[in-house]
Design a protein around this motif. Structure first.
Motif, short mmCIF file in Angstrom:
data_model
loop_
_atom_site.label_atom_id
_atom_site.label_comp_id
_atom_site.label_asym_id
_atom_site.label_seq_id
_atom_site.Cartn_x
_atom_site.Cartn_y
_atom_site.Cartn_z
N ARG A 119 -14.31 3.80 -2.60
CA ARG A 119 -12.87 3.80 -2.84
C ARG A 119 -12.45 5.17 -3.37
O ARG A 119 -13.03 5.69 -4.32
N THR A 121 -10.73 8.13 -5.45
CA THR A 121 -10.30 8.19 -6.85
C THR A 121 -9.67 9.55 -7.13
O THR A 121 -9.68 10.47 -6.30
N SER A 193 5.24 6.65 -4.39
CA SER A 193 3.98 5.95 -4.59
C SER A 193 3.00 6.44 -3.53
O SER A 193 3.36 6.53 -2.35
N TRP A 195 -1.23 6.29 -1.98
CA TRP A 195 -2.55 5.69 -1.94
C TRP A 195 -3.33 6.28 -0.77
O TRP A 195 -2.76 6.92 0.12
N GLN A 205 -12.07 1.53 2.94
CA GLN A 205 -11.74 1.28 1.55
C GLN A 205 -10.35 1.84 1.29
O GLN A 205 -9.94 2.85 1.86
N SER A 207 -7.59 3.04 -1.91
CA SER A 207 -7.47 3.38 -3.32
C SER A 207 -6.37 2.57 -3.99
O SER A 207 -5.54 1.93 -3.32
N ILE A 208 -6.32 2.67 -5.30
CA ILE A 208 -5.27 2.02 -6.07
C ILE A 208 -4.01 2.88 -5.96
O ILE A 208 -4.07 4.10 -6.15
N PRO A 209 -2.84 2.33 -5.70
CA PRO A 209 -1.62 3.13 -5.59
C PRO A 209 -1.24 3.75 -6.93
O PRO A 209 -1.44 3.18 -7.99
#
Length: 816
Positions: A119, A121, A193, A195, A205, A207-209
């Motif tokens: 994922r 980062t 936003s 991601w 995978q 990522s977190i937004p």
């Protein structure tokens, strides 16, 4: 009922056969078809099976990797074989081969092994404002570990403005650990936003937004700097801002400094700002850069650096000056180069003057001294002051003064530095001393050092304060011998010093021996002269020299010599042939010997030149004596005084005096001798006295003519006359007067009877002569016989004929 695994195997084989038929139809040139139970891409650490089906009936084989390595396979049926692969860890290649009736190519399969993507980062975004309407949003992230597969990433951005909401994705750049992507965003957008979607053949995978307020990540464009205009202390330049910013930071530095920020004076409304940087140093190359910032957000990137020189000023500090006195009653003054901060410009020349307090100016350099010079010779001057200046285009430096002939201080406070200690390691030398606690405030120390014997060329020095008691010197070359001194100065007017020698950081034995010149042999002495070993071959400080002298087939003798000497004399050598060589030694050992030379000591002989030098004055003396009659008489008198026997002079005898009174001839007949006289001498000896014609100086000559001769073998029983060592006449033949030895002079002819002496002389005559001896001895001092200077004891032998004896009386009358 078949199990699930068997069903999967059958399905795989059927599928493979269907693929084979398709491939065979499409590519009939292949001899086989190959496939994997997990496909061409697998995750590392998994196990799978590779199948191979041949298009002809043959005995097939399976291979792997490059170059192909034969593998142990299994047989599925008559046309299919397979290979089990367990725990694969890297990309591999498999191939199958078979000899078919027709020439067909083998088949192969590449298996890629990797991991699922991680994922993403650490997403970071910057909004770079180009103008007042739009900007570029740039984001970077960390993709995680390498998957060993072909990955792809997408950056997705959702923008939120007052009117609408928009989402857009963009593929990132590849091939970097920190991929990035950019979007154009209008200034109306307030929130965003972001991601990241990462994927590869094994999966994907997300990522977190992350959400941003656009003003928090806004960054102005980089400002541009114009070329500066500088004075000696200030530089002015223009700054161009693409967008209006509220903050502007300018930094500057020299090549040897770090960046320094100037105070922020705010930003004007104009897009072109004029800024100045003050408090700069003269004649320095400065570098400048700038950046800007909105009221919030991020600083812009730094602009490209620009450079500019400040102008010159006159040097700000005096030179560091020292001196050296030469043996030839001359002096040399030295100075150190000013650093750029104190020179304040490019030094173009130096000036030197010598001033005596009582008489004024003594010397000024006739021509400018080059800027590259670091020393200059000045006349020797007692109690004079030397002044040195440095000049640049703006003027002279403050004067640097030093007295080159210091007066030795008598005050106890200015005694030479005590307890000077020198400690050396592999890279530096520490010199320490005991300081004077009561020294005045203006006193100081000076430490000087230089390679041994090269003070004028490589003098170094260091000035220290009155409270210093040591210094660490790093300007020391390894395997080099140094010497120096510690000076204590009293306001540059008096000085005393303590010297030190033999200092070296690293040492080794000398690499070569001294060069011996041709020895000089004088008698039994040999003078040996040599020159130093070159600096690069000494290995440090030479502590001593050793001379080796060896006879042929003998043990060598050695002579240790002080390192300061260059000549030595070896004495008391016996005559022989020698071999001579030398070595040099340091604290680490003795070096190799120089080339041997031969030395020959010969037997000592009197030099012909010395013989001539001694014989020439003596010969000259004899010539002078021979030419001067008066000098001969005086020498003869002195010679008679040192004789051991008193010799009467026959010239003063009674018969000699009668010669002067009577004219004509007188015959003396000697009586016969005793029995000891031979028959040949029995006849009497007749002496004829005749008067020669009168000469100018009244010379009277007595002539004795023998009538008969005696035998040389006869011995007298008694002597009628005393023995004399004056003059002797020898007659070896009875009748020949040629054998009678006489000494004749041009003025005087005197003969003495010394062969046998008369045996039967008249006793009365003999007694009278004995009585008159003492009286006549005083008068005989003036008589100088001229025919023999060297006397010997009287010897009797041979014959004496009286006609060969003549007495010249002229000198007697003249000297009396």
């Amino acid at each position: 009922m078949a199990t699930m695994s068997q069903t999967w195997t059958i399905f795989t084989v059927v599928t493979g056969l269907a693929v084979q038929l398709c491939i065979g139809e499409k590519y009939p040139e292949k001899s086989c078809a190959i496939w994997s139970s997990r496909g061409p891409v697998v995750q590392r650490g998994t196990s799978f099976t590779v199948y191979c089906t041949f298009n002809c009936k043959c005995k097939g084989a399976m291979y792997s990797d490059h170059p192909p390595t034969l593998q142990s396979h299994n047989v599925f049926n008559s046309t299919t074989i397979y290979l089990n692969v367990a725990n694969i860890t890297k990309n591999r290649t498999y191939s199958c081969r078979c000899k078919c009736p027709s020439a067909l190519d083998p088949c192969g399969l590449d298996i890629s092994a990797g991991y699922l993507p991680e994922r993403p980062t650490n997403i970071s975004c910057i909004y770079k404002v180009k103008d007042n309407e739009s900007g570029v949003l740039s984001c970077t992230w960390n993709r995680g570990r390498d998957t060993f597969l072909t990955d792809s990433s997408k950056l997705c951005v959702r923008t939120v403005s007052k009117s609408h909401e928009h989402t857009e994705c963009n593929v990132s750049s590849r091939g970097t650990d920190f991929p990035s992507a950019s979007f154009t965003v209008t200034s109306s957008v307030q929130l965003i936003s972001v991601w990241v979607l990462a994927q590869n053949p094994l999966g994907s995978q997300v990522s977190i937004p992350i959400s941003y307020t656009l003003s928090d990540i806004a960054m102005p464009s980089t400002p541009a700097l114009g070329q500066p205009e500088c004075s000696s202390r200030e530089c002015i330049f223009k700054v161009e801002l693409p967008v209006k910013a509220q903050h502007l930071e300018i930094q500057y530095r020299t090549d040897a400094q770090t960046w320094t920020s100037s105070p922020d004076s705010g930003v004007q409304m104009s897009s072109v700002q004029v800024r100045s940087i003050s408090s700069l140093e003269p004649y320095m190359l400065y570098h400048f850069r700038a950046r800007c910032k909105f009221s919030s957000g991020l600083w812009s990137q730094w602009s490209a650096s620009i450079s500019g020189w400040t102008q010159e000023e006159a040097p700000a500090k005096e030179l560091d000056v020292w001196y050296a006195e030469l043996a030839s009653k001359s002096q040399r003054v030295y100075w150190k180069e000013l650093n750029s901060a104190t020179a304040r410009g490019k030094i173009i020349e130096y000036n030197v003057s010598v001033y005596r307090q009582n008489s004024g100016l003594v010397f000024v350099n006739p021509e400018p001294i080059s800027a590259d010079a670091r020393d200059y010779p000045v006349p020797f001057c007692t109690d004079c002051e030397v002044t040195v200046w440095a000049r640049n285009s703006k003027g002279l430096s403050p004067p640097a003064r030093i007295k080159t002939h210091h007066t030795k201080a008598k005050n106890m406070q200015f005694e030479p530095p005590q307890d000077v200690q020198v400690t050396a390691d592999n890279h530096s030398v520490t010199i320490s001393w005991r300081k004077h606690d009561t020294a005045p405030l203006h006193s100081a120390y000076v430490l000087e050092w230089y390679p041994e014997g090269h003070k004028l060329e490589e003098l170094r020095w260091l000035r220290l304060g009155r409270k210093d008691n040591h210094a660490v010197v790093t300007d020391i070359k390894p395997f080099e011998c140094y010497e120096g001194a510690v000076y204590v100065l009293n306001n540059e007017s008096s000085v005393s010093r303590t010297r030190f020698t033999g200092v070296s950081t690293l040492e080794s034995a000398p690499e070569d021996g001294p060069s011996v010149q041709e020895p000089v042999v004088e008698g039994n002495k040999v003078q040996v002269t040599w020159t130093e070993i070159p600096r690069g071959q000494r290995g440090g400080c030479v502590t001593k020299y050793t001379i080796y002298l060896e006879k042929e087939s003998g043990q060598p003798s050695h002579y240790p010599i002080s390192a300061s000497k260059r000549m030595h004399t070896i004495k008391d050598l016996s005559p022989a042939s020698y071999s001579l060589w030398m070595t040099a030694s340091t604290a680490k050992g003795e070096g190799p010997a120089c080339q041997k030379v031969k030395v020959f000591i010969q037997q000592t002989q009197l030099s012909p030149l010395l013989v001539c030098a001694v014989a020439a004055p003596f010969t000259l003396f004899l010539v002078c004596v021979y030419q001067s009659s008066a000098l001969k008489q005086r020498l003869w008198v002195y010679f008679q005084c040192v004789m051991l026997d008193d010799v009467p002079d026959p010239a003063n005898s009674k018969w000699a005096q009668q010669c002067t009174q009577e004219k004509g001839k007188m015959n003396f007949q000697l009586p016969p001798s005793n029995s000891s006289v031979t028959e040949e001498e029995e006849e009497p000896i007749l002496v004829d006295v005749e008067e020669l014609p009168k000469q100018s100086n009244d010379i009277c000559t007595l002539t004795l003519s023998p009538q008969t001769s005696r035998s040389p073998e006869s011995e007298p029983a008694t002597l009628a006359y005393p023995l004399t060592t004056y003059i002797k006449s020898f007659s070896h033949d009875s009748d020949s007067s040629e054998h009678t030895q006489t000494s004749l002079d041009t003025n005087t002819t005197v003969g003495y009877i010394s062969s046998h002496g008369p045996e039967n002389m008249d006793e009365e005559y003999q007694e009278e002569e004995e009585e008159e001896e003492e009286e006549e001895f005083v008068e005989m001092l003036d008589f100088f016989p001229s025919h023999n200077f060297f006397t010997e004891p009287l010897e009797f032998g041979g014959k004496l004929t009286l006609n060969a004896v003549k007495i010249d009386c002229s000198d007697i009358f003249r000297n009396s």
